[in-house]
Write an enzyme that holds these catalytic residues in place. Structure first.
Site: not given
Ligand code: 5GP
Length: 145
Positions: A109, A107
């Site tokens: 951001h 993903h």
């Molecule tokens: P990572 O840390 O893997 O780069 O980002 C994961 C992102 O997913 C985080 O920014 C977190 O806030 C978001 N996130 C985690 N769980 C959920 C969820 O259930 N729904 C949504 N929309 N975002 C989520």
């Protein structure tokens, strides 16, 4: 989770794609989905994922899927600019738990920034779904300029 590993079909984002978990959606096409981050680091923080690729990170994604993801990232970032008038936009992506990755479905951001407004902490503080819905509607309304 290290950089190498097996894709888990039951990760949160795969479940969002399948509609098993609710998400505040901004844009979707055949290949990609953009939705609001539920724990935003700034107002308007959104995420872009591929719907069908089983890539966990940037290192294992198919080039075609990456092109689709980044095309949507650019489209949504432009809409964020028009809708929310930020002073800057951070586009970021994490690979492996030590880098900060917590969801192992690739993903990207999109995080709007305003001068003098501090960034929230990564993945903390759940947003009000109604407020997210309003932001998503404003961003979606500017997807075509
Ligand atoms: P990572 O840390 O893997 O780069 O980002 C994961 C992102 O997913 C985080 O920014 C977190 O806030 C978001 N996130 C985690 N769980 C959920 C969820 O259930 N729904 C949504 N929309 N975002 C989520």
């Amino acid at each position: 989770m290290s950089l190498d590993g097996v894709y888990d079909s039951d990760n949160i984002f795969a479940r969002i794609v399948r509609g098993e978990i609710p998400a505040v959606r901004i844009a979707e096409d055949q290949d990609t989905l953009a939705f609001m981050d539920a724990f935003p680091q700034s107002s308007g923080h959104c995420l872009v994922i591929h719907r069908t690729s089983r890539a966990r990170n940037l290192l294992d994604v198919e080039p075609e899927a990456l092109i689709a993801i980044m095309s949507t990232v650019q489209r949504v970032a432009r809409a964020v600019k028009l809708a929310l008038a930020p002073d800057g936009i951070v586009v970021t992506q994490f690979n492996g738990a030590p880098s900060g990755q917590t969801v192992f479905h690739l993903h990207v951001h999109i995080i709007p920034r305003w001068t003098g407004v501090a960034l929230g902490r990564h993945g903390e503080g759940m947003a009000d779904p109604k407020a997210l819905g309003e932001l998503a509607a404003r961003i979606a309304a500017r997807l075509n300029g």
